[in-house]
Design an enzyme around this catalytic site. Structure first.
Site, PDB file in Angstrom:
ATOM      1  N   LYS A 198       0.848  -1.195   0.000  1.00  0.00           N
ATOM      2  CA  LYS A 198       0.000   0.000   0.000  1.00  0.00           C
ATOM      3  C   LYS A 198       0.881   1.241   0.000  1.00  0.00           C
ATOM      4  O   LYS A 198       1.474   1.599   1.012  1.00  0.00           O
ATOM      5  CB  LYS A 198      -0.934   0.051   1.213  1.00  0.00           C
ATOM      6  CG  LYS A 198      -1.956   1.164   1.029  1.00  0.00           C
ATOM      7  CD  LYS A 198      -2.482   1.775   2.297  1.00  0.00           C
ATOM      8  CE  LYS A 198      -1.674   2.885   2.871  1.00  0.00           C
ATOM      9  NZ  LYS A 198      -1.594   4.149   2.112  1.00  0.00           N
ATOM     10  N   GLY A 251       6.993   4.734   8.393  1.00  0.00           N
ATOM     11  CA  GLY A 251       6.131   5.901   8.546  1.00  0.00           C
ATOM     12  C   GLY A 251       6.346   6.528   9.901  1.00  0.00           C
ATOM     13  O   GLY A 251       7.415   6.384  10.505  1.00  0.00           O
ATOM     14  N   SER A 252       5.333   7.199  10.393  1.00  0.00           N
ATOM     15  CA  SER A 252       5.478   7.944  11.635  1.00  0.00           C
ATOM     16  C   SER A 252       5.389   7.025  12.851  1.00  0.00           C
ATOM     17  O   SER A 252       4.787   5.947  12.791  1.00  0.00           O
ATOM     18  CB  SER A 252       4.385   9.008  11.715  1.00  0.00           C
ATOM     19  OG  SER A 252       3.125   8.377  11.683  1.00  0.00           O
ATOM     20  N   THR A 253       5.951   7.472  13.938  1.00  0.00           N
ATOM     21  CA  THR A 253       5.912   6.711  15.191  1.00  0.00           C
ATOM     22  C   THR A 253       4.465   6.545  15.661  1.00  0.00           C
ATOM     23  O   THR A 253       4.072   5.485  16.146  1.00  0.00           O
ATOM     24  CB  THR A 253       6.791   7.421  16.238  1.00  0.00           C
ATOM     25  OG1 THR A 253       8.144   7.394  15.739  1.00  0.00           O
ATOM     26  CG2 THR A 253       6.745   6.750  17.590  1.00  0.00           C
ATOM     27  N   GLU A 254       3.681   7.586  15.451  1.00  0.00           N
ATOM     28  CA  GLU A 254       2.269   7.546  15.859  1.00  0.00           C
ATOM     29  C   GLU A 254       1.509   6.425  15.134  1.00  0.00           C
ATOM     30  O   GLU A 254       0.807   5.623  15.753  1.00  0.00           O
ATOM     31  CB  GLU A 254       1.683   8.920  15.499  1.00  0.00           C
ATOM     32  CG  GLU A 254       0.289   9.174  15.914  1.00  0.00           C
ATOM     33  CD  GLU A 254      -0.255  10.428  15.195  1.00  0.00           C
ATOM     34  OE1 GLU A 254       0.547  11.202  14.621  1.00  0.00           O
ATOM     35  OE2 GLU A 254      -1.482  10.594  15.208  1.00  0.00           O
ATOM     36  N   GLY A 256       2.922   3.913  13.630  1.00  0.00           N
ATOM     37  CA  GLY A 256       3.591   2.661  14.018  1.00  0.00           C
ATOM     38  C   GLY A 256       2.900   2.004  15.203  1.00  0.00           C
ATOM     39  O   GLY A 256       2.705   0.793  15.241  1.00  0.00           O
ATOM     40  N   CYS A 307      13.781  10.613   7.007  1.00  0.00           N
ATOM     41  CA  CYS A 307      13.804  10.089   8.381  1.00  0.00           C
ATOM     42  C   CYS A 307      15.186  10.179   9.014  1.00  0.00           C
ATOM     43  O   CYS A 307      15.311  10.268  10.220  1.00  0.00           O
ATOM     44  CB  CYS A 307      13.303   8.657   8.393  1.00  0.00           C
ATOM     45  SG  CYS A 307      14.230   7.594   7.301  1.00  0.00           S
ATOM     46  N   GLU A 404       9.995  15.487  15.941  1.00  0.00           N
ATOM     47  CA  GLU A 404      10.308  15.361  14.523  1.00  0.00           C
ATOM     48  C   GLU A 404       9.435  16.327  13.730  1.00  0.00           C
ATOM     49  O   GLU A 404       8.219  16.293  13.828  1.00  0.00           O
ATOM     50  CB  GLU A 404      10.051  13.933  14.038  1.00  0.00           C
ATOM     51  CG  GLU A 404      10.444  13.765  12.587  1.00  0.00           C
ATOM     52  CD  GLU A 404      10.103  12.396  12.014  1.00  0.00           C
ATOM     53  OE1 GLU A 404       8.953  11.954  12.180  1.00  0.00           O
ATOM     54  OE2 GLU A 404      10.990  11.792  11.399  1.00  0.00           O
TER      55      GLU A 404
HETATM   56  P1  NAP Z   1       2.431   8.141   8.143  1.00  0.00           P
HETATM   57  O1  NAP Z   1       1.380   9.141   8.207  1.00  0.00           O
HETATM   58  O2  NAP Z   1       2.761   7.311   9.326  1.00  0.00           O
HETATM   59  O3  NAP Z   1       2.038   7.174   6.929  1.00  0.00           O
HETATM   60  C1  NAP Z   1       2.815   6.101   6.494  1.00  0.00           C
HETATM   61  C2  NAP Z   1       1.923   5.088   5.798  1.00  0.00           C
HETATM   62  O4  NAP Z   1       1.009   4.527   6.746  1.00  0.00           O
HETATM   63  C3  NAP Z   1       1.063   5.701   4.698  1.00  0.00           C
HETATM   64  O5  NAP Z   1       0.934   4.764   3.658  1.00  0.00           O
HETATM   65  C4  NAP Z   1      -0.248   5.914   5.427  1.00  0.00           C
HETATM   66  O6  NAP Z   1      -1.360   6.018   4.595  1.00  0.00           O
HETATM   67  C5  NAP Z   1      -0.313   4.681   6.280  1.00  0.00           C
HETATM   68  N1  NAP Z   1      -1.242   4.779   7.403  1.00  0.00           N
HETATM   69  C6  NAP Z   1      -1.729   5.883   8.009  1.00  0.00           C
HETATM   70  N2  NAP Z   1      -2.573   5.530   9.012  1.00  0.00           N
HETATM   71  C7  NAP Z   1      -2.600   4.174   9.036  1.00  0.00           C
HETATM   72  C8  NAP Z   1      -3.275   3.219   9.846  1.00  0.00           C
HETATM   73  N3  NAP Z   1      -4.089   3.573  10.836  1.00  0.00           N
HETATM   74  N4  NAP Z   1      -3.069   1.900   9.593  1.00  0.00           N
HETATM   75  C9  NAP Z   1      -2.245   1.513   8.615  1.00  0.00           C
HETATM   76  N5  NAP Z   1      -1.590   2.369   7.809  1.00  0.00           N
HETATM   77  C10 NAP Z   1      -1.761   3.685   8.021  1.00  0.00           C
HETATM   78  O7  NAP Z   1       3.804   8.750   7.685  1.00  0.00           O
HETATM   79  P2  NAP Z   1       4.007   9.807   6.528  1.00  0.00           P
HETATM   80  O8  NAP Z   1       3.468  11.104   6.990  1.00  0.00           O
HETATM   81  O9  NAP Z   1       3.515   9.235   5.256  1.00  0.00           O
HETATM   82  O10 NAP Z   1       5.613   9.812   6.459  1.00  0.00           O
HETATM   83  C11 NAP Z   1       6.402  10.550   7.340  1.00  0.00           C
HETATM   84  C12 NAP Z   1       6.909   9.698   8.491  1.00  0.00           C
HETATM   85  O11 NAP Z   1       7.600   8.549   8.025  1.00  0.00           O
HETATM   86  C13 NAP Z   1       7.914  10.436   9.341  1.00  0.00           C
HETATM   87  O12 NAP Z   1       7.649  10.246  10.704  1.00  0.00           O
HETATM   88  C14 NAP Z   1       9.229   9.781   8.982  1.00  0.00           C
HETATM   89  O13 NAP Z   1      10.239   9.868   9.935  1.00  0.00           O
HETATM   90  C15 NAP Z   1       8.831   8.395   8.703  1.00  0.00           C
HETATM   91  N6  NAP Z   1       9.824   7.729   7.865  1.00  0.00           N
HETATM   92  C16 NAP Z   1      10.647   6.803   8.433  1.00  0.00           C
HETATM   93  C17 NAP Z   1      11.618   6.174   7.676  1.00  0.00           C
HETATM   94  C18 NAP Z   1      12.530   5.144   8.273  1.00  0.00           C
HETATM   95  O14 NAP Z   1      13.111   4.385   7.516  1.00  0.00           O
HETATM   96  N7  NAP Z   1      12.696   5.064   9.579  1.00  0.00           N
HETATM   97  C19 NAP Z   1      11.748   6.483   6.327  1.00  0.00           C
HETATM   98  C20 NAP Z   1      10.902   7.460   5.785  1.00  0.00           C
HETATM   99  C21 NAP Z   1       9.938   8.053   6.568  1.00  0.00           C
HETATM  100  P3  NAP Z   1      -1.740   7.435   3.911  1.00  0.00           P
HETATM  101  O15 NAP Z   1      -1.066   7.347   2.627  1.00  0.00           O
HETATM  102  O16 NAP Z   1      -3.207   7.473   3.791  1.00  0.00           O
HETATM  103  O17 NAP Z   1      -1.201   8.512   4.785  1.00  0.00           O
END
Ligand code: NAP
Ligand code: MG
Length: 502
Positions: A198, A251-254, A256, A307, A404
Site C-alpha cells: 500500500k 512511517g510515523s511513530t504515531e 507505528g 527520516c 520530529e
Molecule cells: P504516516 O502518516 O505514518 O504514513 C505512512 C503510511 O502509513 C502511509 O501509507 C499511510 O497512509 C499509512 N497509514 C496511516 N494511518 C494508518 C493506519 N491507521 N493503519 C495503517 N496504515 C496507516 O507517515 P508519513 O506522513 O507518510 O511519512 C512521514 C513519516 O515517516 C515520518 O515520521 C518519517 O520519519 C517516517 N519515515 C521513516 C523512515 C525510516 O526508515 N525510519 C523512512 C521514511 C519516513 P496514507 O497514505 O493514507 O497517509
C-alpha cells in the site's frame, strides 16, 4: 530567492502515463476498486492535479491478500532460488531501463529534485533489488549435532530450514516513494514471500509503474499486489488482516503504534521504520570544509522530509559561530523550485498541510526564544515551498529540538563540556534513535562518541551513509528491527527445526 514560476514540462512519456486509467494490481491483473473511488494526485510544485488513481479499500485489500496467499502456494513456491534471483534481477533491469520515466514521475508526485530522484531510484531501487537477488541463493539452515535422545533407539539428526514468513503487507510513506517500495519488495521476494503493497495516498504513481514492471519481469500473478488507498481504511485493513503474516511498515511513530495494535489480532510479525531526530555532533578539531556542506545536506536533503535527516546540530563553542555561518550561507544559496528544473536545489514540501505543520514549528521556535538565523518562511507563489531554516541557540527543552518536524528546519546548539558522557546524554535525550553523525579528526573521540549515541546508525565525518548492504533501523521509538543487509532478510524468514531419529 523565490520559487521558480514556471516548471519544466513533463516529457511525452510522462504525460501519457499520467493520463492513463490507474487501477489496482491484484492477482497479476489491473482491476477496478470494489467501491469505485479514486484519489487525485497533485504536483506539490505547481499545486496542479496531475493524475487520478483508483482508491482501494478494505474489500480490495482482502482480494489482494487472497491473491498473495494463493500465489504463495502456487508456481512461485516451486521456483528454484536461482529462478527467484533471476526474476528479481529482471525487475532491477526493468527499473533501470525505465529510470527516466520513474524519475520524472517521482519528481512530479513527490516534488524532490530530479538528481535526488534519479540517484535514489538507481541506488535504492536498482542496487537494492540486485543486492537481495543475490541473497535468494544463499538462504539455508543448519545441521545441529545433538546427542541421540535415546541411544538404544539409534541416532538422531536435527536440521533447520529457513522458510518464507508468508504473505507480507508493506505500508510505506510518501517521502521517497519508489525507494520505500523496493526496500520492502526486495528482501520479501528474495525470501520467497508474496506481498501486498500500500503506497502513500499522496504518492502512488511510481508504485503503479513498478507494478507494470513486475508484470514485464515475469513474476507469477499474485506475488506482488499493489493497492493504493488511505491509511485509515486500506492500510488499517492490511495491518489487521488475519491472513497476513507480517507487516513491514515505514512511517510515523504515531501510526507505528496503531500498526502494532492492529497486528495483535493474529500476532503477525511487525517491523517498523519510524521517525527520527538525528544529531550531528561537531568537535572543535573537525574539518569544517567537510562539516559545513555535510551538515547542510544532512539537514536539508529531500527538504528535510527524510527520516535520517540531521536535525540537531551540536557544535563545540569554539567553532559554533563559524559552522552556523557556513550552514546558513549554504542553505541560503539553495534555489527553491520545481524538481524537474535542473536549477532547483530544493523542491517543495509534500502538501499544504505539511507546510502548515513546518510553519507551526517555526513559530514555536521563535516563541521559545531560539535565534532564527535563516529561512523561517514560505516564499510567495505557487507550490508548497518552505525556505531552509536554521535556528541557533536552541536547547533540548524546546519543542523544535525534541519533536520530529519532517521539514527543512535545523536546530543548532553549542557545547563546551569535555565530558563526553554528559554530551552523549544530552544528544540522546529524545524519544528517537535512528541516525546520527560525529565530526572530528580524533579517532578516539570519534569512536567513543559513535558508541555512545543511542541510534541504529552512526556515521563519522559524513551523515547518513546508507547502502543496501549496511543494516539500517531505529532504536527506542524510531522502530523495531533492521532493514538492509543480511539482517534485513531475517524478518521475512521463519526457522523450522526438523529432528529425525534413525
Ligand atoms: P504516516 O502518516 O505514518 O504514513 C505512512 C503510511 O502509513 C502511509 O501509507 C499511510 O497512509 C499509512 N497509514 C496511516 N494511518 C494508518 C493506519 N491507521 N493503519 C495503517 N496504515 C496507516 O507517515 P508519513 O506522513 O507518510 O511519512 C512521514 C513519516 O515517516 C515520518 O515520521 C518519517 O520519519 C517516517 N519515515 C521513516 C523512515 C525510516 O526508515 N525510519 C523512512 C521514511 C519516513 P496514507 O497514505 O493514507 O497517509
Ligand atoms: Mg500520511
Amino acid at each position: 530567492m523565490s520559487a521558480a514560476e514556471n516548471s519544466i514540462s513533463p516529457s511525452a512519456a510522462a504525460r501519457e502515463f499520467l493520463a492513463r486509467e490507474h487501477q489496482l494490481l491484484i492477482g497479476g491483473e489491473w482491476v477496478g476498486p470494489a467501491a469505485g473511488g479514486s484519489i487525485e494526485v497533485t504536483d506539490p510544485a505547481s499545486e496542479a492535479r496531475i493524475a487520478t488513481v483508483s482508491l482501494g479499500d478494505a474489500t480490495d485489500i482482502d482480494r489482494a491478500v487472497q491473491a498473495a496467499r494463493a500465489a504463495l502456494r502456487g508456481e512461485w513456491s516451486r521456483l528454484t532460488s536461482y529462478e527467484r534471483e533471476a526474476l528479481i534481477n529482471r525487475l532491477a533491469d526493468q527499473l533501470i531501463a525505465n529510470l527516466e520515466l520513474l524519475t520524472e514521475l517521482e519528481v512530479l508526485d513527490n516534488g524532490m529534485p530530479r538528481m535526488a530522484a534519479q540517484y535514489s531510484i538507481a541506488k535504492f531501487g536498482g542496487d537494492f533489488l540486485r543486492y537481495y537477488a543475490g541473497w535468494a541463493t544463499k538462504i539455508h539452515g543448519e545441521t545441529i549435532p545433538v546427542s541421540p535422545q535415546d541411544s538404544r533407539n539409534g541416532d538422531s539428526l536435527t536440521y533447520t530450514r529457513r522458510e518464507p514468513i508468508g504473505v507480507v503487507g508493506a505500508i510505506i510513506p510518501w517521502n521517497a516513494p519508489l525507494v520505500m517500495a523496493t526496500l520492502k519488495l526486495a528482501p520479501a521476494l528474495a525470501a520467497g514471500c508474496t506481498v501486498v503493497l500500500k503506497p502513500a495516498e499522496q504518492t502512488p504513481l511510481t508504485a503503479l509503474l513498478l507494478g507494470e514492471l513486475v508484470r514485464k519481469a515475469g513474476f507469477p500473478p499474485g506475488v506482488v499486489n499493489i493497492v493504493p488507498g488511505y491509511g485509515e481504511s486500506a492500510g488499517a485493513a492490511l495491518a489487521a488482516h488475519p491472513d497476513v503474516d507480517k507487516i513491514a511498515f515505514t512511517g510515523s511513530t504515531e501510526v507505528g503504534r496503531k500498526i502494532i495494535n492492529a497486528a495483535a489480532g493474529n500476532l503477525k510479525r511487525v517491523t517498523l521504520e519510524l521517525g527520527g531526530k538525528s544529531p550531528m555532533v561537531v568537535f572543535p578539531d573537525a574539518d569544517l570544509e567537510r562539516v559545513v556542506p555535510g551538515a547542510t545536506r544532512g539537514a536539508f536533503f529531500l527538504q528535510g522530509q527524510n527520516c535520517m535527516a540531521g536535525t540537531r546540530l551540536f557544535v563545540h563553542e569554539d567553532v559554533f559561530d563559524r559552522v552556523v555561518e557556513g550552514v546558513a550561507a549554504m542553505a541560503g544559496s539553495f534555489r527553491l523550485g520545481p524538481g524537474l528544473d535542473p536549477q532547483s536545489d530544493l523542491g517543495p514540501l509534500i502538501s499544504a498541510e505539511q507546510r502548515e505543520r513546518v510553519a507551526g514549528y517555526v513559530a514555536a521556535g521563535r516563541e521559545a526564544g531560539a535565534e532564527l538565523v535563516c529561512g523561517g518562511e514560505a516564499p510567495s507563489g505557487k507550490g508548497y515551498f518552505f525556505r531552509p531554516t536554521l535556528f541557533a541557540r536552541t536547547n533540548m527543552d524546546m519543542k523544535i529540538a525534541r519533536e520530529e518536524i519532517f521539514g527543512p528546519v535545523l536546530c543548532a546548539q553549542s557545547f563546551s563540556d569535555s565530558d563526553l558522557q554528559a554530551l552523549a546524554d544530552e544528544v540522546n535525550s529524545t524519544i528517537y534513535g535512528l541516525s546520527g553523525s560525529v565530526w572530528t579528526r580524533d579517532i578516539a573521540v570519534a569512536h567513543r562518541m559513535a558508541a555512545m549515541i543511542d541510534s541504529g546508525q552512526v556515521s563519522i565525518n559524513c551523515h547518513a551513509a546508507v547502502d543496501p548492504a549496511i543494516p539500517f533501523g531505529g532504536n527506542r521509538q524510531s522502530g523495531w528491527g533492521r532493514e538492509f543487509g543480511r539482517e534485513g532478510l531475517d524478518p521475512y524468514l521463519k526457522t523450522k527445526a526438523t529432528t529425525v531419529l534413525f
